[in-house]
Each structure stands twice: as structure tokens, then as C-alpha cells.
Write a protein that holds these residues in place. Structure first.
Motif, PDB file in Angstrom:
ATOM      1  N   ARG A   1       0.859  -1.117  -0.021  1.00  0.00           N
ATOM      2  CA  ARG A   1       0.034  -0.145  -0.028  1.00  0.00           C
ATOM      3  C   ARG A   1       0.812   1.463   0.013  1.00  0.00           C
ATOM      4  O   ARG A   1       0.699   2.216  -0.574  1.00  0.00           O
TER       5      ARG A   1
ATOM      6  N   VAL B   1       0.992   3.828  -3.054  1.00  0.00           N
ATOM      7  CA  VAL B   1       0.637   5.345  -2.827  1.00  0.00           C
ATOM      8  C   VAL B   1       1.935   6.130  -3.239  1.00  0.00           C
ATOM      9  O   VAL B   1       1.657   7.246  -4.007  1.00  0.00           O
TER      10      VAL B   1
ATOM     11  N   ILE C   1      -6.650  -3.115  -2.248  1.00  0.00           N
ATOM     12  CA  ILE C   1      -7.961  -2.345  -2.356  1.00  0.00           C
ATOM     13  C   ILE C   1      -8.885  -2.694  -1.482  1.00  0.00           C
ATOM     14  O   ILE C   1      -9.889  -2.003  -0.949  1.00  0.00           O
TER      15      ILE C   1
ATOM     16  N   GLU D   1      -8.748  -1.629   1.779  1.00  0.00           N
ATOM     17  CA  GLU D   1      -9.115  -0.126   1.832  1.00  0.00           C
ATOM     18  C   GLU D   1     -10.694   0.060   1.689  1.00  0.00           C
ATOM     19  O   GLU D   1     -11.344   0.818   2.458  1.00  0.00           O
TER      20      GLU D   1
ATOM     21  N   VAL E   1     -13.175   1.744   4.582  1.00  0.00           N
ATOM     22  CA  VAL E   1     -14.254   2.677   4.232  1.00  0.00           C
ATOM     23  C   VAL E   1     -15.618   2.598   4.748  1.00  0.00           C
ATOM     24  O   VAL E   1     -16.064   3.209   5.276  1.00  0.00           O
TER      25      VAL E   1
ATOM     26  N   MET F   1     -12.153   8.819   2.642  1.00  0.00           N
ATOM     27  CA  MET F   1     -11.555   8.896   1.457  1.00  0.00           C
ATOM     28  C   MET F   1     -10.530   9.755   1.476  1.00  0.00           C
ATOM     29  O   MET F   1      -9.570   9.945   0.309  1.00  0.00           O
TER      30      MET F   1
ATOM     31  N   VAL G   1      -8.051   9.900   3.792  1.00  0.00           N
ATOM     32  CA  VAL G   1      -6.810   9.203   3.967  1.00  0.00           C
ATOM     33  C   VAL G   1      -5.670   9.310   2.880  1.00  0.00           C
ATOM     34  O   VAL G   1      -6.117   8.908   1.716  1.00  0.00           O
TER      35      VAL G   1
ATOM     36  N   ARG H   1      -5.635   6.805  -0.497  1.00  0.00           N
ATOM     37  CA  ARG H   1      -6.816   6.359  -0.695  1.00  0.00           C
ATOM     38  C   ARG H   1      -7.658   6.630  -1.999  1.00  0.00           C
ATOM     39  O   ARG H   1      -8.073   5.673  -2.664  1.00  0.00           O
TER      40      ARG H   1
ATOM     41  N   LEU I   1      -5.868   5.217  -4.986  1.00  0.00           N
ATOM     42  CA  LEU I   1      -5.673   3.924  -5.010  1.00  0.00           C
ATOM     43  C   LEU I   1      -7.150   3.520  -5.536  1.00  0.00           C
ATOM     44  O   LEU I   1      -7.112   2.517  -6.517  1.00  0.00           O
ATOM     45  N   MET I   2      -8.092   3.790  -4.574  1.00  0.00           N
ATOM     46  CA  MET I   2      -9.370   3.074  -5.126  1.00  0.00           C
ATOM     47  C   MET I   2      -9.997   3.762  -6.043  1.00  0.00           C
ATOM     48  O   MET I   2     -10.769   2.993  -6.808  1.00  0.00           O
TER      49      MET I   2
END
Length: 193
Positions: free
Chosen positions: A21, A25, A63, A66, A70, A99, A101, A104, A107-108
Motif C-alpha cells: 500500500r 501510494v 484495495i 481499503e 471505508v 477517502m 486518508v 486512498r 488507489l481506489m
């Protein structure tokens, strides 16, 4: 504790997910190499491939983790709401906060559809929160709206929430987007004339 114990195995898996992760990032999926991941996790390359088929499978695990985080934040945010409207508003605010963070949203919302595909990313979303949003919309609108319309509205609201996250990431004012989301939610109920 033995390295092959259940706890050790889970610790190794979590170390790989955490290290991956951080690197995803910092560098993005494409520029992250598996030797960098195993070095950051402090494990062997064999350990990586024992737990994950390949880098893409590891990314999917990142993912999914994460998305679960969430969903958990949304559940906590909406838990004390007194009305279905309040639950939707609180859930939306919790989503925007979750979101925020670091990394995040990238990534998402950007990397996941590119790496995993839109359908697999949507599946992860469905498994981790879309049902809650659909239930919230259904509770808010009551029996006056068909299940198909609730599904369509859920998809549109979810897209609006995601777009708000991306705009906030670009420097938009979170309060402005929270107010806009409240207006969208309030607009779901037809006003009497």
C-alpha cells in the motif's frame, strides 16, 4: 511463535499488504516492483508468492482492505443517525472523511479501475458498501420508488460521492461538497407544489 503458525502467516500477509500500500501510494502500481515490496515488508519473494499469485493479486488485497476500512467508517458515521435522511448525510460525510486518508482516493478511484478493471472494482465496491447505500436510499424514499429506481439512484449517488472525493483531492472545499451532497439527497424526495 513459529513462522508457519496461523498468526505468523497472517502477520506476513498483513506486512505485505501494508508495504505494498505504501509503495503503491508513493510510486503508483506500474512503478512498484515486487522486490521493493518484499524488501519493505521484510519478507522473502517466496513469501510474497505464497500469499499472492502476483502483484495484481496483492494490489487487489490492498484495495479490498481499503474498501473494508471505508465501509467501516461509513457504518460508524451513520450509526447514530435519527432519520434515514440523517443516515445518508452522515454516511456521505463519513465517506468523504474516509477517502481523505492519504493515497486512498488515488488507489481506489484511479488506480483500481485501471489495474483491476472497472467491473472488478465495482464488485469490490458492491461487497463493501454499495448495499448499505442502497438500503439507505430505499429507507429514505420508502415504498414509493421501485427497486430498479433505487438501484439507479444508488449508482448515481455513489458516482457523485466519488467525483466529490476527486474534486476535494484537487483542492476543492470539503464543506462545499458536503453541502452539495446534502442538496442531492434532499432532491430525491419530490417537493409538493
Amino acid at each position: 511463535m513459529a513462522r508457519n503458525s496461523k498468526e505468523g502467516t497472517e502477520a506476513t500477509r498483513l506486512a505485505l499488504i501494508s508495504a505494498a500500500r505504501q509503495l503503491f501510494v508513493e510510486k503508483g502500481y506500474a512503478d512498484t516492483a515486487t522486490p521493493d515490496i518484499v524488501a519493505a515488508a521484510g519478507v522473502t519473494r517466496g513469501a510474497l508468492y505464497h500469499h499472492f499469485e502476483d502483484k495484481k493479486a496483492l494490489f487487489r488485497a490492498v484495495i479490498e482492505r481499503e474498501a473494508m476500512a471505508v465501509a467501516s467508517d461509513i457504518d460508524r458515521g451513520a450509526a447514530s443517525a435519527a432519520t434515514p435522511r440523517d443516515a445518508l448525510i452522515s454516511g456521505a460525510s463519513a465517506y468523504l472523511a474516509a477517502m481523505a486518508v492519504e493515497g486512498r482516493a488515488r488507489l481506489m478511484l484511479l488506480e483500481a479501475p485501471a489495474v483491476l478493471g472497472v467491473e472488478r472494482t465495482a464488485e469490490i465496491d458492491r461487497d463493501n458498501g454499495e448495499d448499505r447505500l442502497r438500503e439507505g436510499v430505499s429507507d429514505y424514499l420508502g415504498a414509493a420508488v421501485s427497486a430498479d429506481e433505487v438501484r439507479a439512484l444508488t449508482t448515481l449517488l455513489s458516482s457523485a460521492f466519488d467525483r466529490a472525493v476527486l474534486e476535494i483531492e484537487r483542492g476543492g472545499n470539503p464543506s462545499l461538497y458536503e453541502a452539495a451532497i446534502a442538496r442531492l439527497i434532499d432532491g430525491l424526495i419530490p417537493r409538493s407544489r
